[in-house]
Design a protein around this motif. Structure first.
Motif, PDB file in Angstrom:
ATOM      1  N   MET A  28       0.846  -1.192   0.000  1.00  0.00           N
ATOM      2  CA  MET A  28       0.000   0.000   0.000  1.00  0.00           C
ATOM      3  C   MET A  28       0.880   1.241   0.000  1.00  0.00           C
ATOM      4  SD  MET A  28      -2.943   0.955   2.693  1.00  0.00           S
ATOM      5  CE  MET A  28      -3.697   2.510   2.706  1.00  0.00           C
ATOM      6  N   THR A  29       0.588   2.191  -0.874  1.00  0.00           N
ATOM      7  CA  THR A  29       1.331   3.436  -0.961  1.00  0.00           C
ATOM      8  C   THR A  29       0.808   4.419   0.082  1.00  0.00           C
ATOM      9  OG1 THR A  29       1.507   3.070  -3.332  1.00  0.00           O
ATOM     10  CG2 THR A  29       2.024   5.259  -2.537  1.00  0.00           C
ATOM     11  N   VAL A  30       1.731   5.154   0.677  1.00  0.00           N
ATOM     12  CA  VAL A  30       1.349   6.147   1.680  1.00  0.00           C
ATOM     13  C   VAL A  30       1.766   7.522   1.181  1.00  0.00           C
ATOM     14  CG1 VAL A  30       1.709   6.918   4.045  1.00  0.00           C
ATOM     15  CG2 VAL A  30       1.662   4.481   3.538  1.00  0.00           C
ATOM     16  N   LEU A  31       0.849   8.478   1.236  1.00  0.00           N
ATOM     17  CA  LEU A  31       1.170   9.841   0.835  1.00  0.00           C
ATOM     18  C   LEU A  31       2.077  10.470   1.880  1.00  0.00           C
ATOM     19  CD1 LEU A  31      -2.349  11.080  -0.297  1.00  0.00           C
ATOM     20  CD2 LEU A  31      -0.418  10.527  -1.747  1.00  0.00           C
TER      21      LEU A  31
ATOM     22  N   LYS B 274     -12.042  20.394   3.431  1.00  0.00           N
ATOM     23  CA  LYS B 274     -12.905  21.334   2.713  1.00  0.00           C
ATOM     24  C   LYS B 274     -12.693  21.289   1.210  1.00  0.00           C
ATOM     25  CE  LYS B 274     -13.371  24.286   6.628  1.00  0.00           C
ATOM     26  NZ  LYS B 274     -14.061  25.439   7.061  1.00  0.00           N
ATOM     27  N   GLY B 275     -11.903  20.330   0.749  1.00  0.00           N
ATOM     28  CA  GLY B 275     -11.607  20.224  -0.675  1.00  0.00           C
ATOM     29  C   GLY B 275     -12.631  19.386  -1.421  1.00  0.00           C
ATOM     30  N   LYS B 276     -12.659  19.582  -2.721  1.00  0.00           N
ATOM     31  CA  LYS B 276     -13.473  18.749  -3.614  1.00  0.00           C
ATOM     32  C   LYS B 276     -12.509  17.812  -4.316  1.00  0.00           C
ATOM     33  CE  LYS B 276     -17.050  22.131  -4.505  1.00  0.00           C
ATOM     34  NZ  LYS B 276     -17.730  22.933  -5.510  1.00  0.00           N
ATOM     35  N   PHE B 277     -12.817  16.527  -4.299  1.00  0.00           N
ATOM     36  CA  PHE B 277     -11.913  15.510  -4.805  1.00  0.00           C
ATOM     37  C   PHE B 277     -12.412  14.920  -6.114  1.00  0.00           C
ATOM     38  CE2 PHE B 277     -10.984  15.877  -0.415  1.00  0.00           C
ATOM     39  CZ  PHE B 277      -9.642  15.562  -0.280  1.00  0.00           C
ATOM     40  N   TYR B 278     -11.466  14.674  -7.020  1.00  0.00           N
ATOM     41  CA  TYR B 278     -11.764  14.051  -8.298  1.00  0.00           C
ATOM     42  C   TYR B 278     -10.721  12.976  -8.567  1.00  0.00           C
ATOM     43  CZ  TYR B 278     -14.311  18.432  -8.762  1.00  0.00           C
ATOM     44  OH  TYR B 278     -15.135  19.492  -8.547  1.00  0.00           O
ATOM     45  N   TYR B 279     -11.141  11.885  -9.183  1.00  0.00           N
ATOM     46  CA  TYR B 279     -10.224  10.816  -9.575  1.00  0.00           C
ATOM     47  C   TYR B 279     -10.631  10.352 -10.959  1.00  0.00           C
ATOM     48  CZ  TYR B 279      -7.167   6.794  -9.200  1.00  0.00           C
ATOM     49  OH  TYR B 279      -6.166   5.876  -9.398  1.00  0.00           O
ATOM     50  N   TYR B 280      -9.673  10.391 -11.892  1.00  0.00           N
ATOM     51  CA  TYR B 280      -9.966  10.013 -13.272  1.00  0.00           C
ATOM     52  C   TYR B 280      -8.703   9.445 -13.915  1.00  0.00           C
ATOM     53  CZ  TYR B 280     -11.519  10.448 -18.112  1.00  0.00           C
ATOM     54  OH  TYR B 280     -11.863  10.185 -19.412  1.00  0.00           O
TER      55      TYR B 280
ATOM     56  N   ALA C   5      -1.804   9.238  -9.245  1.00  0.00           N
ATOM     57  CA  ALA C   5      -2.008   8.651  -7.919  1.00  0.00           C
ATOM     58  C   ALA C   5      -2.813   7.368  -8.051  1.00  0.00           C
ATOM     59  CB  ALA C   5      -2.743   9.634  -7.014  1.00  0.00           C
ATOM     60  N   SER C   6      -2.591   6.482  -7.113  1.00  0.00           N
ATOM     61  CA  SER C   6      -3.371   5.249  -7.079  1.00  0.00           C
ATOM     62  C   SER C   6      -4.713   5.521  -6.398  1.00  0.00           C
ATOM     63  CB  SER C   6      -2.608   4.176  -6.304  1.00  0.00           C
ATOM     64  OG  SER C   6      -2.523   4.535  -4.934  1.00  0.00           O
ATOM     65  N   TRP C   7      -5.611   4.563  -6.510  1.00  0.00           N
ATOM     66  CA  TRP C   7      -6.907   4.689  -5.837  1.00  0.00           C
ATOM     67  C   TRP C   7      -6.705   4.766  -4.318  1.00  0.00           C
ATOM     68  CZ3 TRP C   7     -11.510   6.380  -6.552  1.00  0.00           C
ATOM     69  CH2 TRP C   7     -12.538   6.052  -5.674  1.00  0.00           C
ATOM     70  N   GLU C   8      -5.758   4.000  -3.787  1.00  0.00           N
ATOM     71  CA  GLU C   8      -5.481   4.016  -2.352  1.00  0.00           C
ATOM     72  C   GLU C   8      -4.995   5.389  -1.897  1.00  0.00           C
ATOM     73  OE1 GLU C   8      -4.233   1.604  -4.424  1.00  0.00           O
ATOM     74  OE2 GLU C   8      -5.575  -0.010  -3.827  1.00  0.00           O
ATOM     75  N   GLU C   9      -4.159   6.042  -2.714  1.00  0.00           N
ATOM     76  CA  GLU C   9      -3.687   7.392  -2.392  1.00  0.00           C
ATOM     77  C   GLU C   9      -4.846   8.387  -2.422  1.00  0.00           C
ATOM     78  OE1 GLU C   9       0.897   7.392  -3.911  1.00  0.00           O
ATOM     79  OE2 GLU C   9      -0.679   7.382  -5.438  1.00  0.00           O
ATOM     80  N   PHE C  10      -5.758   8.189  -3.371  1.00  0.00           N
ATOM     81  CA  PHE C  10      -6.941   9.046  -3.432  1.00  0.00           C
ATOM     82  C   PHE C  10      -7.754   8.932  -2.147  1.00  0.00           C
ATOM     83  CE2 PHE C  10     -11.500   9.364  -4.323  1.00  0.00           C
ATOM     84  CZ  PHE C  10     -11.568  10.684  -4.754  1.00  0.00           C
ATOM     85  N   ILE C  11      -7.979   7.714  -1.687  1.00  0.00           N
ATOM     86  CA  ILE C  11      -8.747   7.491  -0.459  1.00  0.00           C
ATOM     87  C   ILE C  11      -8.030   8.115   0.736  1.00  0.00           C
ATOM     88  CG2 ILE C  11      -9.631   5.721   1.133  1.00  0.00           C
ATOM     89  CD1 ILE C  11     -11.225   6.024  -1.491  1.00  0.00           C
ATOM     90  N   GLN C  12      -6.707   7.962   0.809  1.00  0.00           N
ATOM     91  CA  GLN C  12      -5.933   8.569   1.900  1.00  0.00           C
ATOM     92  C   GLN C  12      -6.096  10.080   1.911  1.00  0.00           C
ATOM     93  OE1 GLN C  12      -1.832   7.532   1.552  1.00  0.00           O
ATOM     94  NE2 GLN C  12      -2.166   5.404   2.129  1.00  0.00           N
ATOM     95  N   ALA C  13      -6.004  10.695   0.745  1.00  0.00           N
ATOM     96  CA  ALA C  13      -6.138  12.148   0.662  1.00  0.00           C
ATOM     97  C   ALA C  13      -7.543  12.584   1.069  1.00  0.00           C
ATOM     98  CB  ALA C  13      -5.821  12.626  -0.757  1.00  0.00           C
ATOM     99  N   ALA C  14      -8.547  11.850   0.617  1.00  0.00           N
ATOM    100  CA  ALA C  14      -9.934  12.203   0.934  1.00  0.00           C
ATOM    101  C   ALA C  14     -10.218  12.096   2.427  1.00  0.00           C
ATOM    102  CB  ALA C  14     -10.891  11.308   0.152  1.00  0.00           C
ATOM    103  N   GLU C  15      -9.507  11.206   3.118  1.00  0.00           N
ATOM    104  CA  GLU C  15      -9.707  11.036   4.555  1.00  0.00           C
ATOM    105  C   GLU C  15      -8.792  11.929   5.392  1.00  0.00           C
ATOM    106  OE1 GLU C  15      -9.111   6.822   4.983  1.00  0.00           O
ATOM    107  OE2 GLU C  15     -11.179   6.370   4.375  1.00  0.00           O
ATOM    108  N   ASN C  16      -7.887  12.657   4.742  1.00  0.00           N
ATOM    109  CA  ASN C  16      -6.948  13.529   5.446  1.00  0.00           C
ATOM    110  C   ASN C  16      -7.659  14.799   5.914  1.00  0.00           C
ATOM    111  OD1 ASN C  16      -4.928  15.421   6.117  1.00  0.00           O
ATOM    112  ND2 ASN C  16      -3.502  14.527   4.656  1.00  0.00           N
ATOM    113  N   PRO C  17      -7.602  15.115   7.225  1.00  0.00           N
ATOM    114  CA  PRO C  17      -8.296  16.308   7.732  1.00  0.00           C
ATOM    115  C   PRO C  17      -7.761  17.619   7.151  1.00  0.00           C
ATOM    116  CG  PRO C  17      -7.200  15.109   9.531  1.00  0.00           C
ATOM    117  CD  PRO C  17      -6.983  14.338   8.276  1.00  0.00           C
ATOM    118  N   ASP C  18      -6.524  17.628   6.646  1.00  0.00           N
ATOM    119  CA  ASP C  18      -5.980  18.845   6.036  1.00  0.00           C
ATOM    120  C   ASP C  18      -6.743  19.247   4.773  1.00  0.00           C
ATOM    121  OD1 ASP C  18      -4.035  18.921   7.996  1.00  0.00           O
ATOM    122  OD2 ASP C  18      -2.506  17.964   6.736  1.00  0.00           O
TER     123      ASP C  18
END
Length: 64
Positions: free
Chosen positions: A1-4, A32-38, A16-29
């Motif tokens: 598993m990759t860690v940001l 307030k962001g809008k996330f996209y993965y494509y 980014a991998s899907w796992e990195e996307f999930i990590q970023a989306a769960e990051n409290p920093d």
């Protein structure tokens, strides 16, 4: 598993991998962001509106 390990630059597509996307989306920093993965790329759009801007907006509304 990759860690940001580095901050993600907003408003830019980055590979980014899907796992990195999930990590970023769960990051409290980035809460307030809008996330996209494509096609194996991640993008976070952060609102440019700051607390000071919101206060100025309220002041103008109150004056009107």
């Amino acid at each position: 598993m990759t860690v940001l390990t580095v901050p993600i630059k907003s408003d830019t597509w980055i590979k980014a991998s899907w796992e990195e996307f999930i990590q970023a989306a769960e990051n409290p920093d980035y809460e307030k962001g809008k996330f996209y993965y494509y096609q194996d790329h991640l993008r976070i759009e952060m609102s440019p509106v700051s607390r000071d801007h919101a206060g100025d907006h309220g002041l103008v509304n109150g004056a009107l």
